[in-house]
Motif scaffolding. Structure first.
Motif, short mmCIF file in Angstrom:
data_model
loop_
_atom_site.label_atom_id
_atom_site.label_comp_id
_atom_site.label_asym_id
_atom_site.label_seq_id
_atom_site.Cartn_x
_atom_site.Cartn_y
_atom_site.Cartn_z
N SER A 142 49.60 46.49 36.10
CA SER A 142 49.70 45.38 36.54
C SER A 142 48.53 44.88 37.75
CB SER A 142 50.85 44.76 36.95
OG SER A 142 51.56 45.77 38.08
N SER A 143 47.92 46.06 38.14
CA SER A 143 46.82 45.98 39.06
C SER A 143 45.76 45.06 38.87
CB SER A 143 46.45 47.16 39.79
OG SER A 143 45.45 47.63 38.82
N SER A 144 45.63 44.81 37.55
CA SER A 144 44.65 43.95 37.02
C SER A 144 44.95 42.48 37.27
CB SER A 144 44.64 44.06 35.51
OG SER A 144 45.68 43.84 34.85
N ASN A 145 45.99 42.14 37.69
CA ASN A 145 46.33 40.70 37.80
C ASN A 145 46.18 39.88 36.41
OD1 ASN A 145 46.68 40.93 40.63
ND2 ASN A 145 44.74 40.50 40.93
N LEU A 146 46.21 40.59 35.48
CA LEU A 146 46.19 39.98 33.90
C LEU A 146 47.19 40.42 33.08
CD1 LEU A 146 43.80 38.59 32.60
CD2 LEU A 146 42.96 40.92 32.02
N HIS A 147 48.27 39.62 33.10
CA HIS A 147 49.38 39.81 32.32
C HIS A 147 49.21 39.63 30.92
CE1 HIS A 147 51.93 41.04 35.46
NE2 HIS A 147 51.93 40.06 36.18
N THR A 175 44.53 34.50 40.36
CA THR A 175 45.67 34.87 41.69
C THR A 175 46.09 36.38 41.69
OG1 THR A 175 47.72 34.06 40.19
CG2 THR A 175 46.44 32.48 41.57
N ALA A 176 46.45 36.84 42.78
CA ALA A 176 46.79 38.20 42.86
C ALA A 176 48.30 38.20 42.48
CB ALA A 176 46.67 38.72 44.49
N TYR A 177 48.78 39.00 41.66
CA TYR A 177 50.14 39.26 41.31
C TYR A 177 50.76 40.15 42.23
CZ TYR A 177 49.10 36.49 36.99
OH TYR A 177 48.64 35.51 36.26
N GLY A 178 51.70 40.89 41.71
CA GLY A 178 52.71 41.60 42.79
C GLY A 178 52.11 42.65 43.50
N LEU A 179 51.30 43.67 42.60
CA LEU A 179 50.78 44.86 43.23
C LEU A 179 49.50 44.46 44.46
CD1 LEU A 179 48.52 47.40 43.26
CD2 LEU A 179 51.20 47.90 43.56
#
Length: 277
Positions: free
Chosen positions: A9-14, A256-260
């Motif tokens: 999930s560091s990809s910011n691409l779910h 957008t930046a996700y959690g990690l």
């Protein structure tokens, strides 16, 4: 022959359309709470919580089992992970590869340590899809994507480095400077996958100059750019306009930046993935 692309999930691409794709979540932990970096995570609530939290915090990589589950029953799998200097995610993926190939001798998994995070991984995913669609064979795709990886880079511009410093990812003295009013730290992901802060910029104009200087230094000459921001769309747009003014052929997109990535970039931070000439 079935193909699949997997990232953490560091990809910011779910989600990614047009090919079988899976995103394996990392987690962000405090002494009080755990945040799973899935598409259901309320990133703003997490960022707001962490901004007032004074205890220990950190991140945890996906398990080997999580990676194995993400592989499904694909014949050929490409896995892209966050830099191995920030996480054990790549090592977990490699262990999953060994188990999967042992159980399925006719299948193959190729694991890529991105030596980066965020939007640079997105560029790699897009290129992988392009290579798969071109009907190259598996080994040719592996060679081509590694060559392409050498022609991508990551620039960061951060307003706060507290979490990076607390997790030993960056010098606490540099983080202290970033905490001063109006100071932003710009830098790049090094060839070894470390975060390399290079410019201490006071004010937006200096930060823009720092970003443009790093783009030029690291070989950008126009082409694909992806800007992921942590609740700072205004500055992301300002950066876009500055890049277009210097490089009119630039193809710039936002994410957008996700959690990690929000955990490490913190509120106001930008991550800029780009292609080198």
């Amino acid at each position: 022959m079935t193909y699949k692309i997997v990232t953490d999930s560091s990809s910011n691409l779910h989600e990614f359309n047009g090919i079988d794709y899976a995103c394996v979540p990392l987690t962000i932990n405090t002494d009080e709470r755990e945040f799973v970096d899935s598409k259901d995570l309320d990133v703003k609530k997490m960022v707001d919580y962490l901004s007032t939290y004074n205890g220990k915090s950190g991140s945890a990589c996906p398990s080997v089992a999580a990676y194995l589950d993400s592989f499904g029953d694909a014949d050929r799998i490409f896995v892209i992970t966050i830099t191995g200097t920030l996480s054990g995610s790549c090592n977990a993926a490699r262990l999953a590869k060994e188990d999967y190939e042992a159980d399925h001798p006719d299948r193959k998994v190729f694991v890529i340590d991105s030596l980066s995070a965020g939007p640079e991984l997105k560029l790699l995913v897009e290129k992988l899809k392009e290579l798969i669609d071109s009907e190259m064979d598996f080994e040719e795709i592996c060679t081509s994507i590694m060559a392409y990886k050498e022609k991508t880079g990551l620039i960061f511009c951060l307003e706060n480095l507290t979490n990076l410093a607390n997790n030993g990812r960056i010098n606490p003295a540099v983080a202290k400077i970033a905490g001063m009013i109006g100071i932003r730290i710009c830098g790049t992901a090094s060839p070894q996958g470390d975060l390399d802060p290079s410019d201490k910029c006071r004010g937006e104009k200096k930060a823009l100059s720092g970003i443009l200087g790093l783009l030029k230094k690291h070989g950008y000459a126009g082409g694909n750019v992806i800007i992921d921001h942590c609740f700072n769309e205004t500055f992301a747009n300002t950066v876009k306009e500055a890049i277009l003014k210097t490089y009119p052929t630039a193809n710039i997109r936002f994410g957008t930046a996700y959690g990690l990535c929000s955990f490490y970039a913190e509120k106001g931070g930008l991550l800029i993935g780009f292609e080198k000439a």
